[in-house]
Motif scaffolding. Structure first.
Motif, PDB file in Angstrom:
ATOM      1  N   GLN A  39       0.814  -1.210   0.000  1.00  0.00           N
ATOM      2  CA  GLN A  39       0.000   0.000   0.000  1.00  0.00           C
ATOM      3  C   GLN A  39       0.849   1.263   0.000  1.00  0.00           C
ATOM      4  OE1 GLN A  39      -2.630   0.336   3.345  1.00  0.00           O
ATOM      5  NE2 GLN A  39      -3.968   1.799   2.326  1.00  0.00           N
ATOM      6  N   GLY A  40       0.523   2.152  -0.924  1.00  0.00           N
ATOM      7  CA  GLY A  40       1.211   3.433  -0.993  1.00  0.00           C
ATOM      8  C   GLY A  40       2.495   3.423  -1.787  1.00  0.00           C
ATOM      9  N   ALA A  41       2.802   2.318  -2.458  1.00  0.00           N
ATOM     10  CA  ALA A  41       4.062   2.214  -3.198  1.00  0.00           C
ATOM     11  C   ALA A  41       4.109   3.197  -4.369  1.00  0.00           C
ATOM     12  CB  ALA A  41       4.251   0.792  -3.709  1.00  0.00           C
ATOM     13  N   ARG A  42       5.327   3.629  -4.687  1.00  0.00           N
ATOM     14  CA  ARG A  42       5.547   4.478  -5.867  1.00  0.00           C
ATOM     15  C   ARG A  42       6.635   3.835  -6.729  1.00  0.00           C
ATOM     16  NH1 ARG A  42       6.055  10.689  -3.971  1.00  0.00           N
ATOM     17  NH2 ARG A  42       6.526  10.899  -6.194  1.00  0.00           N
ATOM     18  N   THR A  43       6.253   2.704  -7.316  1.00  0.00           N
ATOM     19  CA  THR A  43       7.206   1.975  -8.159  1.00  0.00           C
ATOM     20  C   THR A  43       7.578   2.761  -9.409  1.00  0.00           C
ATOM     21  OG1 THR A  43       5.294   0.481  -8.131  1.00  0.00           O
ATOM     22  CG2 THR A  43       7.418  -0.531  -7.993  1.00  0.00           C
ATOM     23  N   GLY A  44       6.770   3.769  -9.718  1.00  0.00           N
ATOM     24  CA  GLY A  44       7.093   4.606 -10.872  1.00  0.00           C
ATOM     25  C   GLY A  44       8.449   5.287 -10.743  1.00  0.00           C
ATOM     26  N   ILE A  45       8.888   5.548  -9.518  1.00  0.00           N
ATOM     27  CA  ILE A  45      10.221   6.137  -9.311  1.00  0.00           C
ATOM     28  C   ILE A  45      11.292   5.160  -9.776  1.00  0.00           C
ATOM     29  CG2 ILE A  45      11.853   6.992  -7.585  1.00  0.00           C
ATOM     30  CD1 ILE A  45       9.395   7.843  -5.902  1.00  0.00           C
ATOM     31  N   LEU A  46      11.143   3.897  -9.399  1.00  0.00           N
ATOM     32  CA  LEU A  46      12.121   2.875  -9.775  1.00  0.00           C
ATOM     33  C   LEU A  46      12.148   2.650 -11.280  1.00  0.00           C
ATOM     34  CD1 LEU A  46      11.124   0.414  -6.950  1.00  0.00           C
ATOM     35  CD2 LEU A  46      13.368   1.465  -7.129  1.00  0.00           C
ATOM     36  N   MET A  47      10.974   2.747 -11.905  1.00  0.00           N
ATOM     37  CA  MET A  47      10.900   2.516 -13.350  1.00  0.00           C
ATOM     38  C   MET A  47      11.702   3.539 -14.141  1.00  0.00           C
ATOM     39  SD  MET A  47       6.941   1.371 -13.905  1.00  0.00           S
ATOM     40  CE  MET A  47       6.274  -0.074 -13.072  1.00  0.00           C
ATOM     41  N   LEU A  48      11.984   4.692 -13.534  1.00  0.00           N
ATOM     42  CA  LEU A  48      12.785   5.716 -14.206  1.00  0.00           C
ATOM     43  C   LEU A  48      14.288   5.461 -14.065  1.00  0.00           C
ATOM     44  CD1 LEU A  48      10.638   8.804 -13.177  1.00  0.00           C
ATOM     45  CD2 LEU A  48      10.694   7.633 -15.392  1.00  0.00           C
ATOM     46  N   ARG A  49      14.656   4.443 -13.295  1.00  0.00           N
ATOM     47  CA  ARG A  49      16.047   3.986 -13.162  1.00  0.00           C
ATOM     48  C   ARG A  49      16.995   5.118 -12.742  1.00  0.00           C
ATOM     49  NH1 ARG A  49      18.517  -1.006 -12.717  1.00  0.00           N
ATOM     50  NH2 ARG A  49      16.795  -2.425 -12.891  1.00  0.00           N
ATOM     51  N   PRO A  50      16.758   5.726 -11.573  1.00  0.00           N
ATOM     52  CA  PRO A  50      17.636   6.824 -11.151  1.00  0.00           C
ATOM     53  C   PRO A  50      18.966   6.389 -10.560  1.00  0.00           C
ATOM     54  CG  PRO A  50      15.925   6.452  -9.520  1.00  0.00           C
ATOM     55  CD  PRO A  50      15.614   5.541 -10.666  1.00  0.00           C
ATOM     56  N   ALA A  51      19.161   5.096 -10.355  1.00  0.00           N
ATOM     57  CA  ALA A  51      20.421   4.610  -9.778  1.00  0.00           C
ATOM     58  C   ALA A  51      20.963   3.460 -10.624  1.00  0.00           C
ATOM     59  CB  ALA A  51      20.203   4.144  -8.336  1.00  0.00           C
ATOM     60  N   PRO A  52      22.277   3.261 -10.639  1.00  0.00           N
ATOM     61  CA  PRO A  52      22.868   2.208 -11.469  1.00  0.00           C
ATOM     62  C   PRO A  52      22.564   0.793 -10.988  1.00  0.00           C
ATOM     63  CG  PRO A  52      24.566   3.353 -10.213  1.00  0.00           C
ATOM     64  CD  PRO A  52      23.311   4.132 -10.029  1.00  0.00           C
ATOM     65  N   VAL A  53      22.267   0.630  -9.684  1.00  0.00           N
ATOM     66  CA  VAL A  53      21.872  -0.671  -9.132  1.00  0.00           C
ATOM     67  C   VAL A  53      20.601  -0.469  -8.324  1.00  0.00           C
ATOM     68  CG1 VAL A  53      22.513  -2.620  -7.656  1.00  0.00           C
ATOM     69  CG2 VAL A  53      24.274  -1.441  -8.990  1.00  0.00           C
ATOM     70  N   GLN A  54      19.607  -1.306  -8.554  1.00  0.00           N
ATOM     71  CA  GLN A  54      18.347  -1.204  -7.818  1.00  0.00           C
ATOM     72  C   GLN A  54      18.005  -2.556  -7.193  1.00  0.00           C
ATOM     73  OE1 GLN A  54      16.439   2.592 -10.217  1.00  0.00           O
ATOM     74  NE2 GLN A  54      15.299   0.667 -10.283  1.00  0.00           N
ATOM     75  N   VAL A  55      17.520  -2.493  -5.941  1.00  0.00           N
ATOM     76  CA  VAL A  55      17.377  -3.702  -5.128  1.00  0.00           C
ATOM     77  C   VAL A  55      15.986  -3.768  -4.504  1.00  0.00           C
ATOM     78  CG1 VAL A  55      18.304  -4.975  -3.140  1.00  0.00           C
ATOM     79  CG2 VAL A  55      19.841  -3.632  -4.601  1.00  0.00           C
ATOM     80  N   ASN A  56      15.383  -4.941  -4.554  1.00  0.00           N
ATOM     81  CA  ASN A  56      14.093  -5.243  -3.925  1.00  0.00           C
ATOM     82  C   ASN A  56      14.386  -5.861  -2.557  1.00  0.00           C
ATOM     83  OD1 ASN A  56      11.573  -6.274  -3.205  1.00  0.00           O
ATOM     84  ND2 ASN A  56      11.409  -7.669  -4.947  1.00  0.00           N
ATOM     85  N   TYR A  57      13.901  -5.229  -1.479  1.00  0.00           N
ATOM     86  CA  TYR A  57      14.300  -5.671  -0.142  1.00  0.00           C
ATOM     87  C   TYR A  57      13.192  -5.454   0.887  1.00  0.00           C
ATOM     88  CZ  TYR A  57      17.089  -5.485   4.255  1.00  0.00           C
ATOM     89  OH  TYR A  57      17.583  -5.677   5.528  1.00  0.00           O
ATOM     90  N   LEU A  58      12.881  -6.467   1.610  1.00  0.00           N
ATOM     91  CA  LEU A  58      12.160  -6.471   2.886  1.00  0.00           C
ATOM     92  C   LEU A  58      10.668  -6.174   2.814  1.00  0.00           C
ATOM     93  CD1 LEU A  58      12.707  -6.992   5.879  1.00  0.00           C
ATOM     94  CD2 LEU A  58      13.047  -4.543   6.185  1.00  0.00           C
TER      95      LEU A  58
END
Length: 450
Positions: free
Chosen positions: A163-182
């Protein structure tokens, strides 16, 4: 609400939506609690859910054209992205790990898009990180730009599809490594994250094809938990509405995790254990339905006792009154399982093949109680009923928990943080070397050469 009259209709409906390839119709979170859904189907759902969103984000990504500095550096910049940096289960699990990060080799940022509840945890998190960024009032594009401008090397998402997630930020790939955690016990789908922090019990290597992320394996459990959580004073049974005598089965999982099959087992246990009660978390929507379901199984509704929501210290204190915690399936106990173990109460679990069904088993292994991991529904019932009938054996498990609390890997936050940092270092060094994400295992000593 635990209205189960048409419960069996749900899975066929979900599978029909998947078969028709209809994007936006089936949120991935729903499949996690649906009995019979495989990890492969959960993966397919996440892929379908993100398909059009990823396509829509591609134009923005191309316009942003983020470039990354992969040069040698003294510290890796790690950014944690969440809306739960307040008095929330994720923060309760995470806080001691944030405080234990090695500041000589890591610069830690928190990127928050949730409300400030004004409670102590919010301030504690602010103090635990080097930089706290408030993204709550800005768009996904502006949030992604803020993350990129901060020079984040590894962006760690703590929300997934909750609830309340903003996965759209991740989809823009602002970092060279992205991690799904916890925060989300499953895959997010291709194009979102490179790695998922996990452990060999929760996601055996043979299940890798069911995840878009590569596995980043912690040596014990993937879940962090420290040793500073204060356990409040143990109240009397009368104080919390429990009968003065009789065995107390307990499950404080949210009502959406309860299923007819699990409730069948619980009612069998109540029927087989004289004067026992089942202690559940109060839900204004589910309470009446559950009493009715118990009655239909030959169990008086009065044998269900409902506990109100309360603060963590008091909650841990009252947990000490439980004799045995019962896990749910296929979406099992996560924070509620480690709460019980920290309070000294054993939990019986019946893991399936999916991530959310295997977390309690991971925690039991990390605390040295693998005997409480069942091999099927009947074994789950047998373990629980035998412990209810044998107080001496049950007390042995409780004594082991009390004795090992300060030595078990599950609560060793210092060792946990070292292992997690080793995974971050490996991810970063692979990225610098232009290597594709792949399964990695935490190892020591750390290289410290970035």
């Amino acid at each position: 609400m635990c209205e189960w009259e048409h419960f069996t209709d749900s899975a066929p409906h979900m599978r029909a939506l998947l078969a028709r390839n209809e994007a936006d119709k089936l949120p991935p979170f729903l499949l996690l609690a649906e009995p019979g859904m495989s990890a492969r189907e959960q993966f397919a759902c996440s892929e379908l859910w993100t398909r059009d969103r990823l396509a829509a984000s591609r134009i923005k990504r191309e316009r942003l054209d983020f470039r990354f500095d992969l040069a040698s550096r003294e510290k890796i910049r790690v950014g944690y992205l969440s809306s739960d940096f307040h008095d929330h289960a994720t923060a309760l699990l995470l806080i001691e790990m944030l405080e234990a990060h090695d500041r000589a080799h890591f610069e830690v940022h928190a990127f928050s898009y949730g409300a400030d509840d004004g409670k102590l945890m919010r301030g504690r998190i602010r103090s635990a990180v080097d930089v706290f960024h408030d993204l709550s009032a800005i768009t996904d594009v502006d949030a992604a730009c803020a993350i990129h401008q901060a020079g984040i090397d590894i962006l760690v998402d703590l929300k997934g599809y909750t609830q309340g997630a903003r996965t759209g930020i991740l989809m823009l790939r602002p970092a060279p490594v992205q991690v799904n955690y916890l925060g989300y016990p499953g895959t997010l789908g291709a194009g979102i994250c490179d790695y998922i922090i996990t452990d060999p019990f929760v996601t055996p290597l043979a299940s890798a094809a069911d995840y878009s992320e590569s596995f980043a394996y912690m040596p014990n459990s993937y879940q962090p938990r420290g040793r500073k959580g204060t356990i409040g004073p143990k109240p009397s049974r009368a104080d919390v509405g429990l009968p003065e005598t009789g065995f107390v089965f307990c499950c404080f999982n949210q009502a959406f995790k309860l299923t007819p099959d699990v409730f069948d087992s619980w009612c069998r246990l109540l029927g087989a254990t004289t004067d026992s009660v089942l202690w559940l978390l109060r839900s204004e929507y589910a309470e009446g339905n559950l009493k009715g379901e118990a009655l239909s199984r030959g169990i008086a509704g009065s044998r269900l006792v409902f506990a109100p929501d309360m603060g963590q210290e008091g909650h841990l204190g009252r947990l000490q009154l439980a004799d045995l915690v019962l896990d749910t399936a296929p979406y099992g106990a996560h924070t509620t399982a480690s709460d019980a173990l920290w309070a000294g109460v054993p939990i019986v679990t019946n893991p399936g093949e999916t991530f959310p069904s295997r977390v309690a088993g991971s925690l039991l292994r990390a605390v040295g109680l693998p005997e409480l991991i069942a091999c099927g529904e009947q074994d789950y019932f047998d373990i629980a009923s035998s412990l209810a009938a044998d107080p001496t054996r049950l007390e042995t498990f409780k004594a082991r928990l009390q004795q090992d609390r300060f030595t078990a890997p599950l609560f060793d936050v210092a060792a946990y943080t070292l292992a997690l940092e080793n995974l971050y270092e490996t991810m970063w060094l692979r990225r610098v070397a232009d290597l594709q994400p792949a399964a990695i295992w935490a190892r020591t000593p750390r290289p410290h050469a970035f």
